[in-house]
Scaffold this motif. Structure first.
Motif, mmCIF file in Angstrom:
data_model
loop_
_atom_site.group_PDB
_atom_site.id
_atom_site.type_symbol
_atom_site.label_atom_id
_atom_site.label_comp_id
_atom_site.label_asym_id
_atom_site.label_seq_id
_atom_site.Cartn_x
_atom_site.Cartn_y
_atom_site.Cartn_z
ATOM 1 N N PRO A 20 101.048 28.141 61.536
ATOM 2 C CA PRO A 20 99.636 27.559 60.649
ATOM 3 C C PRO A 20 98.546 27.359 61.470
ATOM 4 N N LEU A 21 97.599 27.293 62.197
ATOM 5 C CA LEU A 21 96.485 27.246 62.790
ATOM 6 C C LEU A 21 96.939 25.022 63.418
ATOM 7 N N PRO A 22 96.772 25.914 65.215
ATOM 8 C CA PRO A 22 96.410 24.152 65.015
ATOM 9 C C PRO A 22 95.050 23.619 64.123
ATOM 10 N N ASP A 23 94.540 22.384 64.018
ATOM 11 C CA ASP A 23 93.590 21.718 63.273
ATOM 12 C C ASP A 23 92.552 22.095 64.582
ATOM 13 N N ALA A 24 92.608 21.901 65.724
ATOM 14 C CA ALA A 24 91.700 22.510 66.459
ATOM 15 C C ALA A 24 90.421 23.305 66.525
ATOM 16 N N ASP A 25 91.886 24.776 66.502
ATOM 17 C CA ASP A 25 91.333 25.684 66.314
ATOM 18 C C ASP A 25 90.528 26.542 64.793
ATOM 19 N N ARG A 26 91.287 25.551 64.051
ATOM 20 C CA ARG A 26 90.869 26.219 62.565
ATOM 21 C C ARG A 26 89.896 25.065 62.237
ATOM 22 N N GLU A 28 87.709 24.691 64.857
ATOM 23 C CA GLU A 28 86.824 25.939 65.402
ATOM 24 C C GLU A 28 86.361 27.277 64.539
ATOM 25 N N VAL A 29 87.236 27.420 63.862
ATOM 26 C CA VAL A 29 87.214 28.701 62.753
ATOM 27 C C VAL A 29 86.243 28.845 62.241
ATOM 28 N N GLU A 30 86.470 27.333 60.639
ATOM 29 C CA GLU A 30 85.556 26.590 60.198
ATOM 30 C C GLU A 30 83.907 26.282 59.808
ATOM 31 N N THR A 31 83.877 26.231 61.258
ATOM 32 C CA THR A 31 82.524 25.643 61.725
ATOM 33 C C THR A 31 82.295 27.147 62.992
ATOM 34 N N LEU A 32 82.975 27.673 63.053
ATOM 35 C CA LEU A 32 81.854 29.644 63.215
ATOM 36 C C LEU A 32 81.295 30.397 61.676
ATOM 37 N N MET A 33 82.384 29.758 61.191
ATOM 38 C CA MET A 33 82.287 30.230 59.463
ATOM 39 C C MET A 33 80.955 29.636 58.736
ATOM 40 N N ALA A 34 81.167 28.741 59.053
ATOM 41 C CA ALA A 34 79.713 28.195 58.198
ATOM 42 C C ALA A 34 78.805 27.956 58.689
ATOM 43 N N THR A 35 78.590 28.512 60.472
ATOM 44 C CA THR A 35 77.275 29.204 61.124
ATOM 45 C C THR A 35 76.594 29.904 60.414
#
Length: 48
Positions: A20-26, A28-35
């Motif tokens: 699974p993705l580490p929490d920090a990477d997860r 970051e991806v969630e923030t990128l997708m929201a933007t």
């Protein structure tokens, strides 16, 4: 897979040996997708 889940088209679950993705990477991806979704242009409706 996480992006597909965010878009409502799948699951972020993976099978071994993938980890699974580490929490920090997860986050970051969630923030990128929201933007990206917030800035996504609207497309004109197509005629039937």
């Amino acid at each position: 897979k996480l992006c597909e889940q965010i878009m409502g088209r799948g699951s972020a679950l993976t099978r071994p040996p993938r980890l699974p993705l580490p929490d920090a990477d997860r986050r970051e991806v969630e923030t990128l997708m929201a933007t990206a979704l917030a800035k996504r242009p609207s497309l004109p409706a197509l005629a039937a």
